[in-house]
Design a protein around this motif. Structure first.
Motif, short mmCIF file in Angstrom:
data_model
loop_
_atom_site.label_atom_id
_atom_site.label_comp_id
_atom_site.label_asym_id
_atom_site.label_seq_id
_atom_site.Cartn_x
_atom_site.Cartn_y
_atom_site.Cartn_z
N ALA A 96 0.83 -1.21 0.00
CA ALA A 96 0.00 0.00 0.00
C ALA A 96 0.86 1.25 0.00
CB ALA A 96 -0.93 -0.01 1.22
N SER A 97 2.00 1.22 0.71
CA SER A 97 2.91 2.37 0.74
C SER A 97 3.49 2.65 -0.63
CB SER A 97 4.05 2.11 1.74
OG SER A 97 3.55 1.89 3.04
N ALA A 98 3.66 1.58 -1.42
CA ALA A 98 4.21 1.74 -2.77
C ALA A 98 3.12 1.99 -3.81
CB ALA A 98 4.99 0.49 -3.14
N GLY A 99 1.88 2.17 -3.34
CA GLY A 99 0.78 2.48 -4.24
C GLY A 99 0.13 1.28 -4.87
N ILE A 100 0.44 0.09 -4.33
CA ILE A 100 -0.15 -1.14 -4.86
C ILE A 100 -1.26 -1.58 -3.91
CG2 ILE A 100 0.31 -3.52 -5.58
CD1 ILE A 100 3.24 -2.72 -5.90
N GLY A 101 -2.49 -1.21 -4.19
CA GLY A 101 -3.60 -1.57 -3.34
C GLY A 101 -3.71 -0.66 -2.13
N LYS A 102 -4.63 -1.01 -1.23
CA LYS A 102 -4.87 -0.23 -0.02
C LYS A 102 -4.69 -1.12 1.19
CE LYS A 102 -8.12 3.05 -2.13
NZ LYS A 102 -9.49 3.64 -2.05
N ILE A 103 -4.39 -0.48 2.30
CA ILE A 103 -4.24 -1.23 3.54
C ILE A 103 -5.60 -1.36 4.22
CG2 ILE A 103 -3.64 0.85 4.87
CD1 ILE A 103 -1.83 -0.95 6.59
N SER A 104 -5.95 -2.57 4.62
CA SER A 104 -7.26 -2.83 5.21
C SER A 104 -7.28 -2.36 6.66
CB SER A 104 -7.57 -4.32 5.15
OG SER A 104 -6.68 -5.04 5.99
N GLU A 105 -8.49 -2.27 7.20
CA GLU A 105 -8.66 -1.84 8.59
C GLU A 105 -8.05 -2.86 9.55
OE1 GLU A 105 -9.39 1.13 11.04
OE2 GLU A 105 -9.86 1.18 8.89
N GLU A 106 -8.17 -4.14 9.20
CA GLU A 106 -7.59 -5.17 10.07
C GLU A 106 -6.08 -5.06 10.12
OE1 GLU A 106 -7.64 -10.01 10.78
OE2 GLU A 106 -8.72 -9.14 9.08
N ALA A 107 -5.45 -4.79 8.97
CA ALA A 107 -4.00 -4.63 8.94
C ALA A 107 -3.58 -3.42 9.77
CB ALA A 107 -3.51 -4.48 7.50
N ARG A 108 -4.36 -2.34 9.67
CA ARG A 108 -4.06 -1.15 10.48
C ARG A 108 -4.09 -1.49 11.97
NH1 ARG A 108 -3.83 3.57 7.93
NH2 ARG A 108 -4.84 3.84 5.93
N ASN A 109 -5.10 -2.25 12.37
CA ASN A 109 -5.23 -2.60 13.78
C ASN A 109 -4.09 -3.49 14.24
OD1 ASN A 109 -7.62 -1.14 13.97
ND2 ASN A 109 -8.90 -2.91 13.50
N LEU A 110 -3.70 -4.46 13.42
CA LEU A 110 -2.62 -5.37 13.78
C LEU A 110 -1.28 -4.64 13.89
CD1 LEU A 110 -3.44 -8.52 11.64
CD2 LEU A 110 -3.33 -8.42 14.12
N LEU A 111 -1.05 -3.70 12.97
CA LEU A 111 0.23 -2.99 12.94
C LEU A 111 0.26 -1.78 13.84
CD1 LEU A 111 0.90 -3.11 9.09
CD2 LEU A 111 1.87 -4.58 10.84
N GLY A 112 -0.88 -1.35 14.33
CA GLY A 112 -0.92 -0.13 15.13
C GLY A 112 -0.71 1.10 14.29
N ALA A 113 -1.18 1.06 13.03
CA ALA A 113 -0.98 2.18 12.11
C ALA A 113 -1.97 3.30 12.41
CB ALA A 113 -1.15 1.71 10.66
N ILE A 114 -1.53 4.55 12.24
CA ILE A 114 -2.40 5.70 12.42
C ILE A 114 -3.26 5.86 11.17
CG2 ILE A 114 -2.48 8.20 12.70
CD1 ILE A 114 0.09 8.03 14.26
N PRO A 115 -4.58 5.94 11.30
CA PRO A 115 -5.44 6.09 10.12
C PRO A 115 -5.11 7.36 9.34
CG PRO A 115 -6.74 5.58 12.08
CD PRO A 115 -5.34 5.92 12.54
N THR A 116 -5.29 7.31 8.05
CA THR A 116 -5.06 8.48 7.21
C THR A 116 -6.38 8.99 6.68
OG1 THR A 116 -4.76 7.02 5.33
CG2 THR A 116 -2.78 7.72 6.47
N PRO A 117 -6.51 10.31 6.40
CA PRO A 117 -5.53 11.33 6.71
C PRO A 117 -5.50 11.64 8.20
CG PRO A 117 -7.48 12.34 5.82
CD PRO A 117 -7.73 10.86 5.74
N HIS A 118 -4.37 12.15 8.68
CA HIS A 118 -4.21 12.44 10.10
C HIS A 118 -3.42 13.73 10.24
CE1 HIS A 118 -2.86 11.91 14.28
NE2 HIS A 118 -3.90 11.11 14.40
N ALA A 119 -3.77 14.52 11.25
CA ALA A 119 -3.14 15.83 11.41
C ALA A 119 -1.64 15.72 11.62
CB ALA A 119 -3.77 16.55 12.60
N SER A 120 -1.19 14.58 12.17
CA SER A 120 0.24 14.41 12.44
C SER A 120 1.01 13.97 11.20
CB SER A 120 0.43 13.36 13.54
OG SER A 120 0.02 12.10 13.07
N GLY A 121 0.35 13.84 10.08
CA GLY A 121 1.01 13.30 8.90
C GLY A 121 1.13 11.79 9.04
N GLY A 122 0.11 11.18 9.63
CA GLY A 122 0.15 9.77 9.96
C GLY A 122 0.43 8.85 8.81
#
Length: 390
Positions: A96-122
């Motif tokens: 997803a970072s390389a523009g190939i597809g999107k990151i799912s909500e489950e992956a965000r939860n597992l990785l502890g990723a900050i949802p985008t867009p985010h004021a911190s530049g998440g």
């Protein structure tokens, strides 16, 4: 009716079924109850049990459909252990970072990723669980990580000595007392930027989740470890990084000599104050240790099987970058990563390579130089300190 409501109703019917079952058992055991009454309650029990089984079957069917739907929506929701799911989530994040597809909500939860867009530049912050893995998991390529402290605390400040006694003269090591007087009793960690780059080929990027996640993680781990070793054991540190190296004279670590390396290490251990010597370890090159073993064995090949701790008197961590053995309590050295890491991606269309870049801010501090000695063959005057005379 929702799945939640069905489960709630199933619990109610379950209680009713258990009550009715107990009643039938009591009536059957009661010789005064007529058989017609028993059969009537038994018939009612059967009706309740049938209702219970029908509702349970419906709930199981609904849950199976829900699991299948989640599996189709989130490919990482497949059967497998936690490690497998984390690898799949990391691979999804990299793509997803390389523009190939999107990151799912489950992956965000597992990785502890900050949802985008985010004021911190998440969208450019490294997910928490990936950063924790890079910072805190030991790397086999940086042996010193096993003995020095590692943390990721922004603006870290630490006391040089973790305890005090209500007596100004409680520090009974002259070198430590002098160092505290010259340099103060607190250490403040700074922020020094480094960039670690992982080059990913098309075949790896579009390959299996395990291959992609392992490849990138190993590349980043190796890069961080190489950087850490270089600054901690640099004989000629980069400008501004002198304080990170055990070997730079600005840190004032005493160099203790001897007629050979074995005696130099023995003398260095003896020169340490007992407060530091008790928990001391030795960082040295494996080739140097083999030279010591060969000299001490006097042709006895079984001596090579003797644990290094029994030979040198203290636990040993082998590191090829340790040009001179470092002896001391490594609890008084710390590597700190300051704040969240930031990632970026790019692609070289000519080579077909993706570039996954992580920017980190770090610092290494030797909390107490007097807790260490450097064994240096050839020094015969009892050792020397650094530029500050400690």
């Amino acid at each position: 009716m929702s799945l939640y409501k069905m489960k709630e109703q199933l619990a109610v019917i379950g209680v009713e079924l258990r009550t009715c079952t107990e009643e039938v058992r009591s009536l059957a055991a009661d010789s005064g109850a007529s058989i017609e009454t028993v059969r009537e309650r038994q018939k009612y029990q059967g009706e309740i049990e049938e209702r219970y089984n029908l509702l349970r079957t419906e709930i199981e069917r609904e849950e199976a459909e829900t699991r299948q739907r989640l599996k189709e929506e989130n490919p990482i929701s497949i059967t497998g252990g936690e490690e497998h799911r984390m690898q799949a989530a990391m691979a999804e994040f990299i793509r997803a970072s390389a523009g190939i597809g999107k990151i799912s909500e489950e992956a965000r939860n597992l990785l502890g990723a900050i949802p985008t867009p985010h004021a911190s530049g998440g969208e450019k912050l490294m997910p928490v669980n990936i950063q924790n893995t890079l910072v805190h998991e030991p790397f086999t390529t940086n042996p010193l990580r096993k003995v020095i402290g590692v943390s990721d605390i922004p603006g870290l400040e630490l006391p040089k000595i973790a305890y005090t006694i209500d007596d100004d003269g409680f520090v009974n090591d002259a070198d430590t007392a002098k160092e505290l007087k010259l340099k103060g009793d607190k250490v403040s960690f700074g922020r020094f930027k480094t960039k670690i780059k992982a080059r990913i080929s098309d075949t790896v990027m579009h390959g299996s989740d395990l291959s992609l996640a392992s490849y990138v993680q190993n590349a980043l781990n190796s890069g961080l470890a190489a950087k850490e070793k270089r600054v901690i054991l640099a004989e000629t540190p980069n400008t501004g990084e002198e304080h990170m190296s055990f070997y730079d004279t600005s840190n004032g670590i005493k160099r203790i000599g001897g007629t050979d390396l074995f005696k130099a290490i023995k003398n260095a251990l003896a020169d340490l104050h007992e407060d530091y010597r008790e928990s001391a370890k030795i960082a040295m090159r494996f080739a140097d240790y083999l030279e010591i073993i060969e000299a001490l064995s006097n042709g006895n090949r079984t001596f090579f099987n003797t644990p290094p701790e029994q030979v040198l008197g203290k636990p040993v961590e082998f590191c090829d970058a340790a040009v001179n053995p470092i002896v001391g309590n490594f609890n008084f050295a710390r590597l700190n990563y300051d704040g969240p890491m930031i990632y970026d991606t790019d692609k070289n269309v000519e080579t077909g390579e993706y570039l996954f870049v992580v920017t980190a801010w770090y610092d290494v501090r030797i909390l107490l130089s007097s807790a260490f000695r450097i064994a240096n063959v050839g020094i015969t005057d009892g050792g020397s300190g650094g530029s500050d005379g400690v």
